[in-house]
Every structure is written in structure tokens, then in C-alpha cells.
Design a protein around this motif. Structure first.
Motif, PDB file in Angstrom:
ATOM      1  N   ASP A   1      -2.883   9.015   5.085  1.00 45.60           N
ATOM      2  CA  ASP A   1      -1.534   9.588   5.832  1.00 45.60           C
ATOM      3  C   ASP A   1      -0.654   8.336   6.499  1.00 45.60           C
ATOM      4  OD1 ASP A   1      -2.245  12.029   4.731  1.00 45.60           O
ATOM      5  OD2 ASP A   1      -3.107  13.084   6.661  1.00 45.60           O
ATOM      6  N   PHE A   2      -1.497   7.467   6.945  1.00 40.92           N
ATOM      7  CA  PHE A   2      -0.963   6.487   7.621  1.00 40.92           C
ATOM      8  C   PHE A   2      -0.059   5.237   7.075  1.00 40.92           C
ATOM      9  CE2 PHE A   2      -4.762   7.975  10.533  1.00 40.92           C
ATOM     10  CZ  PHE A   2      -4.136   8.767  10.982  1.00 40.92           C
ATOM     11  N   VAL A   3       0.121   5.496   5.716  1.00 35.48           N
ATOM     12  CA  VAL A   3       1.020   4.689   4.914  1.00 35.48           C
ATOM     13  C   VAL A   3       2.202   5.648   4.299  1.00 35.48           C
ATOM     14  CG1 VAL A   3      -0.560   2.776   4.946  1.00 35.48           C
ATOM     15  CG2 VAL A   3      -0.504   4.466   3.063  1.00 35.48           C
ATOM     16  N   ARG A   4       3.060   4.851   3.928  1.00 39.13           N
ATOM     17  CA  ARG A   4       4.085   5.398   2.960  1.00 39.13           C
ATOM     18  C   ARG A   4       3.419   6.341   1.990  1.00 39.13           C
ATOM     19  NH1 ARG A   4       9.573   3.881   4.115  1.00 39.13           N
ATOM     20  NH2 ARG A   4       9.579   2.240   5.783  1.00 39.13           N
ATOM     21  N   ASP A   5       4.265   7.391   1.463  1.00 38.81           N
ATOM     22  CA  ASP A   5       3.882   8.204   0.172  1.00 38.81           C
ATOM     23  C   ASP A   5       4.102   7.344  -1.112  1.00 38.81           C
ATOM     24  OD1 ASP A   5       2.979  10.912  -0.521  1.00 38.81           O
ATOM     25  OD2 ASP A   5       4.503  10.361  -1.906  1.00 38.81           O
ATOM     26  N   ILE A   6       3.276   7.426  -1.890  1.00 38.29           N
ATOM     27  CA  ILE A   6       3.400   6.487  -3.151  1.00 38.29           C
ATOM     28  C   ILE A   6       4.819   6.717  -3.787  1.00 38.29           C
ATOM     29  CG2 ILE A   6       2.510   8.512  -4.842  1.00 38.29           C
ATOM     30  CD1 ILE A   6       0.959   5.993  -5.971  1.00 38.29           C
ATOM     31  N   ASN A   7       5.475   8.129  -3.568  1.00 40.06           N
ATOM     32  CA  ASN A   7       6.839   8.284  -4.206  1.00 40.06           C
ATOM     33  C   ASN A   7       7.854   7.901  -3.425  1.00 40.06           C
ATOM     34  OD1 ASN A   7       5.763   9.913  -6.093  1.00 40.06           O
ATOM     35  ND2 ASN A   7       5.602  11.667  -4.894  1.00 40.06           N
TER      36      ASN A   7
ATOM     37  N   ALA B   1       0.631  -1.222   0.178  1.00 38.28           N
ATOM     38  CA  ALA B   1      -0.201   0.120   0.152  1.00 38.28           C
ATOM     39  C   ALA B   1       0.953   1.304  -0.015  1.00 38.28           C
ATOM     40  CB  ALA B   1      -0.795  -0.122   1.282  1.00 38.28           C
ATOM     41  N   ALA B   2       0.077   2.283  -0.312  1.00 42.28           N
ATOM     42  CA  ALA B   2       0.951   3.786  -0.237  1.00 42.28           C
ATOM     43  C   ALA B   2      -0.111   4.695  -0.399  1.00 42.28           C
ATOM     44  CB  ALA B   2       1.876   3.874  -1.512  1.00 42.28           C
ATOM     45  N   GLY B   3       0.189   6.039   0.301  1.00 38.76           N
ATOM     46  CA  GLY B   3      -0.869   6.987   0.240  1.00 38.76           C
ATOM     47  C   GLY B   3      -0.499   7.956  -0.927  1.00 38.76           C
ATOM     48  N   ASP B   4      -1.571   8.451  -1.743  1.00 42.13           N
ATOM     49  CA  ASP B   4      -1.327   9.351  -2.878  1.00 42.13           C
ATOM     50  C   ASP B   4      -2.393  10.501  -2.698  1.00 42.13           C
ATOM     51  OD1 ASP B   4      -0.827  10.663  -5.390  1.00 42.13           O
ATOM     52  OD2 ASP B   4      -1.823   8.983  -6.421  1.00 42.13           O
ATOM     53  N   GLY B   5      -1.953  11.406  -1.829  1.00 48.04           N
ATOM     54  CA  GLY B   5      -2.774  12.490  -1.487  1.00 48.04           C
ATOM     55  C   GLY B   5      -3.885  11.964  -0.499  1.00 48.04           C
ATOM     56  N   ASN B   6      -4.841  12.254  -0.850  1.00 49.11           N
ATOM     57  CA  ASN B   6      -6.029  11.597   0.034  1.00 49.11           C
ATOM     58  C   ASN B   6      -6.471  10.167  -0.444  1.00 49.11           C
ATOM     59  OD1 ASN B   6      -6.078  14.283   1.045  1.00 49.11           O
ATOM     60  ND2 ASN B   6      -8.235  14.570   0.453  1.00 49.11           N
ATOM     61  N   ASP B   7      -5.763   9.763  -1.196  1.00 52.02           N
ATOM     62  CA  ASP B   7      -6.056   8.068  -1.851  1.00 52.02           C
ATOM     63  C   ASP B   7      -5.265   7.302  -1.251  1.00 52.02           C
ATOM     64  OD1 ASP B   7      -7.785   9.565  -3.617  1.00 52.02           O
ATOM     65  OD2 ASP B   7      -6.870   9.037  -5.248  1.00 52.02           O
ATOM     66  N   LEU B   8      -5.830   6.027  -0.617  1.00 47.07           N
ATOM     67  CA  LEU B   8      -5.074   5.075  -0.125  1.00 47.07           C
ATOM     68  C   LEU B   8      -4.967   3.936  -1.634  1.00 47.07           C
ATOM     69  CD1 LEU B   8      -4.063   3.093   2.220  1.00 47.07           C
ATOM     70  CD2 LEU B   8      -6.171   2.378   2.488  1.00 47.07           C
ATOM     71  N   VAL B   9      -3.839   3.508  -1.885  1.00 47.25           N
ATOM     72  CA  VAL B   9      -3.638   2.718  -2.912  1.00 47.25           C
ATOM     73  C   VAL B   9      -3.178   1.400  -2.409  1.00 47.25           C
ATOM     74  CG1 VAL B   9      -2.737   2.738  -5.048  1.00 47.25           C
ATOM     75  CG2 VAL B   9      -3.031   4.798  -4.361  1.00 47.25           C
ATOM     76  N   LEU B  10      -3.783   0.299  -2.975  1.00 44.16           N
ATOM     77  CA  LEU B  10      -3.406  -1.089  -2.585  1.00 44.16           C
ATOM     78  C   LEU B  10      -2.896  -1.703  -3.992  1.00 44.16           C
ATOM     79  CD1 LEU B  10      -6.220  -2.542  -0.743  1.00 44.16           C
ATOM     80  CD2 LEU B  10      -4.559  -1.084   0.074  1.00 44.16           C
ATOM     81  N   PHE B  11      -1.810  -2.437  -3.821  1.00 45.78           N
ATOM     82  CA  PHE B  11      -1.066  -2.800  -5.156  1.00 45.78           C
ATOM     83  C   PHE B  11      -1.031  -4.513  -4.971  1.00 45.78           C
ATOM     84  CE2 PHE B  11       0.714   1.278  -4.047  1.00 45.78           C
ATOM     85  CZ  PHE B  11       0.899   1.954  -5.431  1.00 45.78           C
TER      86      PHE B  11
ATOM     87  N   ARG C   1      -8.169   1.580  -5.223  1.00 49.06           N
ATOM     88  CA  ARG C   1      -7.782   2.897  -4.585  1.00 49.06           C
ATOM     89  C   ARG C   1      -9.113   3.316  -4.205  1.00 49.06           C
ATOM     90  NH1 ARG C   1      -4.364   7.455  -6.563  1.00 49.06           N
ATOM     91  NH2 ARG C   1      -3.202   6.018  -7.766  1.00 49.06           N
ATOM     92  N   PHE C   2      -8.922   3.782  -2.915  1.00 54.75           N
ATOM     93  CA  PHE C   2      -9.929   4.394  -2.188  1.00 54.75           C
ATOM     94  C   PHE C   2      -9.764   5.796  -1.790  1.00 54.75           C
ATOM     95  CE2 PHE C   2      -9.164   0.423  -1.056  1.00 54.75           C
ATOM     96  CZ  PHE C   2     -10.294  -0.491  -1.297  1.00 54.75           C
TER      97      PHE C   2
END
Length: 257
Positions: free
Chosen positions: A112-118, A76-86, A96-97
Motif C-alpha cells: 500500500d505504501f507505493v503507487r498503484d500499478i495502474n 516499484a508499484a503495488g498490485d493488490g498485496n504484491d509489491l512489484v519491482l521493475f 514480485r513479493f
């Protein structure tokens, strides 16, 4: 492991996670009537636990409660306000949520509670869906139609709280598998007040309000394997079921929007 697996738990294994206060006060409707919470619980253990024991024995005799879960892990990663699962490769997007953020400076958002997508390293989140099965709803409906209103109320409330207990049981398993069980409160009543690492966010609450976001959760978990689906109104079926995102960041606690 990555992906999902199914677990079935004996009701006896789930009972320690049962929130008796919630059962007695909010499901069965018993009031404190001027007593302190401590005095109420002392009274409840004397007067209401025999009812609980009777209902559990009846449920065991007729195999009414069938706690099951599908749970697992995704990168997972955070992309702004999106939680992205891989997917397991960490680059193929699985879901993506888009989640709400508190309307204040430095307001919280689950993303915010997961690492940034970058970030070159992916984080991990847990997903879970639990149920006590359709038979509990069927039997409760039969009892209602037979004018067994009190037993209907007791069984319906118990099955709701057993589903919540199964959610706690599964959540504890996730924390244990990821190496965080040592941070759990040792006292069960304290534990059930969210005294553990991270949080379990269920859909329909302010931090993740969109019930329709359960569709990708159930698809990833293969929820049909435990008989769980969504109605046209995005409600879980059977009724006594719950789904959640499990976030392990120690800063992840419940918050309002």
C-alpha cells in the motif's frame, strides 16, 4: 541511480549508529536489576562502555569487523498485496513479493505504501543488504573453542549490533540520497527509535515473513560481491548480516499482522 552499488564503511563511521541499549541488555545480557532505564544507561556508560571500547580496539587491531553494504533503487508499484519491482524502463518486472495484510478493514500491507500499478508514474523503493563479514564469526568461534567465553559473548553481541548499525548507516544514506534526511530526528537515540521518514522492513518479521523472498533481493543487489549468500534454510550467511526493503512513504511504519 538505478540498480545497486557497493559501499565499505570504517567501523568508526558506523559506531554513532550503534544501539548501546540493545548491545548491553539484549546481546550482552546485563539486566536493569530494579533500576529505571535512565539509571541503567547511566550505570552502563560508566561500567560497560570501557568493555565496548576494549572490544572495538581489539577488533580494529585484528581487522575483525568489516562493515559493507550493497544497496540501490528500483522502480516499484503495488498490485493488490504484491509489491512489484521493475527494471529501469518501468515496465519489465524484476521481482514480485506477495505480502500479508492486516486482518481488519483498511488493514495495512507494505504494497500500500507505493503507487498503484495502474498509476502511470512509478514509485521508488530501496533495497539493502549489509554485513560485517565472515571473520567476526570465525574469530568468535575460535575464542569459544579456546574457552574465552566472555570475550566470545562480547564479540558475538558486538558484531550483531555493528551489523544493525551498518543497516542504519546505509538506510540513512538512502534517505539522504532521496532528499529526506531533513526529516530525521537530530538526536541519535531518538533516530534509532524509527524517528525518520518511512521504514526498513527486514525479512522474517510479520510484515514480510517469507525468508525465501531474500533470494531475489540478494540477486538484484549482487550480494555475492560483499560475500553474502543464503543457506539452504534461507538464512543469511555470514550470520552477522541483514537485508531489507526500504520504503519511503511517511505512512510506512512497523505494524503487526
Amino acid at each position: 541511480f538505478w540498480g545497486s552499488k557497493i559501499i565499505t564503511a570504517a567501523t568508526e563511521a558506523v559506531i554513532p549508529f550503534l544501539n548501546e541499549r540493545s548491545l548491553y541488555q539484549f546481546q550482552w545480557g546485563f539486566r536493569k536489576q530494579g533500576r529505571s532505564l535512565e539509571d541503567f544507561m547511566v550505570w552502563a556508560k560508566q561500567e560497560l562502555r570501557p568493555i565496548l571500547k576494549r572490544m572495538l580496539e581489539l577488533a580494529a587491531k585484528d581487522d575483525i569487523l568489516r562493515p559493507q553494504a550493497s544497496y540501490g533503487y528500483w522502480k516499484a508499484a503495488g498490485d493488490g498485496n504484491d509489491l512489484v519491482l521493475f527494471e529501469e524502463d518501468g515496465t519489465t518486472e524484476a521481482a514480485r513479493f506477495t505480502l500479508p495484510r492486516q486482518m481488519r478493514e483498511d488493514g495495512d500491507c507494505i504494497a500500500d505504501f507505493v503507487r498503484d500499478i495502474n498509476d502511470p508514474q512509478r514509485d521508488v523503493v530501496g533495497l539493502q543488504v549489509v554485513t560485517v563479514g565472515q571473520k567476526a564469526s570465525d574469530i568468535a568461534r575460535d575464542w569459544f573453542e579456546e574457552n574465552r567465553y566472555q570475550d566470545y559473548l562480547y564479540l558475538h553481541g558486538l558484531s550483531v549490533e555493528i551489523a544493525e548499525a551498518m543497516a542504519e548507516y546505509t538506510h540513512k544514506r538512502i534517505r539522504a540520497e532521496l532528499g529526506f534526511a531533513a526529516e530525521d530526528a537530530r538526536d541519535m537515540d531518538t533516530l534509532l527509535q524509527q524517528n525518520y521518514r518511512g521504514s526498513r522492513y527486514s525479512f522474517g518479521y510479520p510484515a514480510c515473513p517469507r525468508l525465501e523472498d531474500q533470494h531475489p533481493i540478494l540477486a538484484l543487489l549482487g550480494a555475492e560481491r560483499i560475500g553474502v549468500s543464503l543457506t539452504d534454510g534461507d538464512q543469511l550467511h555470514p550470520e552477522q548480516s541483514t537485508s531489507a526493503l526500504v520504503i519511503l512513504n511517511k505512512r510506512a511504519k512497523y505494524f503487526t499482522i
